[in-house]
Design an enzyme around this catalytic site. Structure first.
Site, PDB file in Angstrom:
ATOM      1  CG  HIS A  11      -0.633  -0.010   2.514  1.00 33.17           C
ATOM      2  ND1 HIS A  11      -0.299   1.147   3.180  1.00 33.17           N
ATOM      3  CD2 HIS A  11      -0.499  -1.011   3.415  1.00 33.17           C
ATOM      4  CE1 HIS A  11       0.009   0.840   4.437  1.00 33.17           C
ATOM      5  NE2 HIS A  11      -0.084  -0.465   4.607  1.00 33.17           N
ATOM      6  CG  ASP A  64      -2.468   4.436   2.842  1.00 34.76           C
ATOM      7  OD1 ASP A  64      -2.159   3.319   2.386  1.00 34.76           O
ATOM      8  OD2 ASP A  64      -3.354   4.587   3.705  1.00 34.76           O
ATOM      9  CD  GLU A  90      -3.837  -1.360   5.242  1.00 38.10           C
ATOM     10  OE1 GLU A  90      -4.131  -2.392   5.852  1.00 38.10           O
ATOM     11  OE2 GLU A  90      -3.314  -0.382   5.812  1.00 38.10           O
ATOM     12  CD  GLU A  91      -1.893   2.196   7.595  1.00 44.05           C
ATOM     13  OE1 GLU A  91      -2.716   1.869   8.470  1.00 44.05           O
ATOM     14  OE2 GLU A  91      -0.762   1.717   7.501  1.00 44.05           O
ATOM     15  CG  ASP A 121       0.339  -3.993   5.503  1.00 39.80           C
ATOM     16  OD1 ASP A 121       1.145  -3.299   6.142  1.00 39.80           O
ATOM     17  OD2 ASP A 121      -0.801  -3.603   5.191  1.00 39.80           O
TER      18      ASP A 121
HETATM   19 ZN    ZN Z   1       0.178  -1.450   6.480  1.00 43.09          ZN
END
Ligand code: ZN
Length: 415
Positions: A82, A84, A177-178, A201
């Protein structure tokens, strides 16, 4: 065999940390911050220079970099990372490398905070290694730029080593994603036509997710009846009291503060309103699909019982599913965890299977039909200004991708 060189992957990672890709939860567009698009362009350009010809950066920053298979009938694998970083801290990252770490407390240059071996005893696992930290004012953003660097270097390796056999490989960069796994939700998974996916992740070296929980949200609205308090008897119906009544009917011990491991919960996390109307938001979590559904049913039945009490529809509930347990997919394709575990054995990494009380891109992508495991990036202290990344763990994250690809080209029928 060392396929990935530490100075090179460290340098790639450091370059990516220079673009501040904090996501913005209040934004309604994708990506929520323009710099995520900028980082996608930088990564795409790196891979273009390395020889990738099939690169698609979409307007929403979802970026698909494709590498053709160089042998027939091999599985097609997608690496996910991801773009971000978490909105917990918004400052630009000033990363620095501590060479040959000696097991000491680390003083940050820019403030009085320290990265201490008392708070983070895991630091002692990296004595003699190089580790990357911040100046103490920002996230490092190894979550998830370490994943981007690891994937980029693995792809570069494949480009210059045609003797390394692989099926079709894709690297997909996902925005936001966050802030609710938004990028993965917007991804057209079916069009990828792949066999399985790998997210990087997780945290420290050796970690991989064998299970995560089902997650859903309930939005509940309460409509009261106002009256002047001097003559309110038998007239006033307080929306706040109704909301309180609702919360009190939830099982007392099934809250985040009372649960751990594989226990699920209800988390009433937002309540706004006044006498006339109130809104309550409840997060629902459970590892077991049946129990997760029972939790949603309980919220429906509490709604019904309060409405019955007032003989009117004063409570309205809307429930939605956010993501699912990846175990459902992993059980159907047991070879995926075998590749992961076998790769760790081959690379001499101690396996740390993880039951994740959370979600990641793969928990949205898996129920869409592409089982996507989650393995380590090597970093510690995610979402904190004390986030740090040992350079060798980062290299190993990249080696893991190559090793899994390599193992996937071997049949497991004879094991
Ligand atoms: Zn992450």
């Amino acid at each position: 065999m060392i396929r990935i060189k530490t100075p090179q992957i460290t340098n790639t990672f450091l370059r990516y940390t220079k673009i501040n890709t904090t996501s913005i939860a209040s934004a309604t567009h994708l990506p929520s911050s323009d710099n995520q698009y900028k980082l996608a362009q930088l990564v795409a350009n790196d891979l273009k220079i390395a020889g990738c010809t099939d690169i698609d950066i979409q307007e929403n920053a979802i970026t698909i970099i494709s590498l053709d298979a160089n042998a027939e009938s091999l599985p097609s694998i997608v690496f996910f990372a991801h773009l971000d970083t978490a909105p917990d801290h918004r400052q630009d990252t000033h990363a620095q490398v501590i060479k040959n770490y000696q097991g000491h407390n680390i003083n940050f240059k820019e403030n009085t905070e320290i990265l201490s071996i008392v708070d983070t005893p895991e630091l002692l696992n990296y004595i003699g290694q190089d580790i990357i930290i911040t100046d103490g004012t920002s996230l490092l953003g190894a979550d998830d730029k370490a994943a981007i660097a690891a994937s980029v270097e693995a792809i570069k390796y494949m480009l210059v080593h045609p003797e390394f056999k692989h099926g079709a490989i894709k690297l997909i960069l996902l925005p936001d994603e966050e802030i609710g796994i938004r990028g993965a939700k917007a991804l057209d998974v079916e069009a990828l036509n792949a066999d399985f996916g790998i997210c990087l992740d997780c945290c420290e070296i050796g970690e991989y997710v064998i299970e995560n929980w089902y997650a859903g949200d309930a939005k509940i609205s309460f409509t009261g009846v106002t009256a002047h308090p001097m003559s309110a008897k038998d007239k006033l119906i307080n929306a706040l009291t109704m909301a309180n009544d609702f919360i009190n009917q939830l099982p007392e011990k099934e809250r985040p503060e009372h649960t751990e491991n594989r226990q699920g919960y209800f988390w009433p996390h937002k309540l706004t309103g006044d006498t006339a109307s109130a809104k309550l938001e409840i997060a629902i979590r459970d590892f077991d699909e049946k129990k997760y559904k029972e939790r949603k049913d309980l919220l429906e039945s509490i709604t019904t019982s309060i409405n019955k009490k007032y003989n009117k529809e004063r409570v309205i509930i809307e429930q939605s599913d956010t993501y699912s347990n990846v175990k459902t997919g992993l059980d159907k394709q047991p070879e995926i965890l075998r590749y992961v575990e076998h790769a760790m054995n081959n690379l001499g990494i101690i396996k740390k299977p993880l039951i994740m009380r959370g979600g990641y891109d793969g928990s949205v992508i898996t129920p869409k039909g592409l089982t996507t495991v989650n393995i380590f990036t090597g970093a510690h202290n995610f979402h904190s200004t004390k986030e740090f990344l040992p350079c060798d763990s980062l290299r190993m994250a990249s080696e893991m991708l190559l090793e899994i690809v390599s193992l996937s080209t071997v049949s497991y029928n004879h094991e």
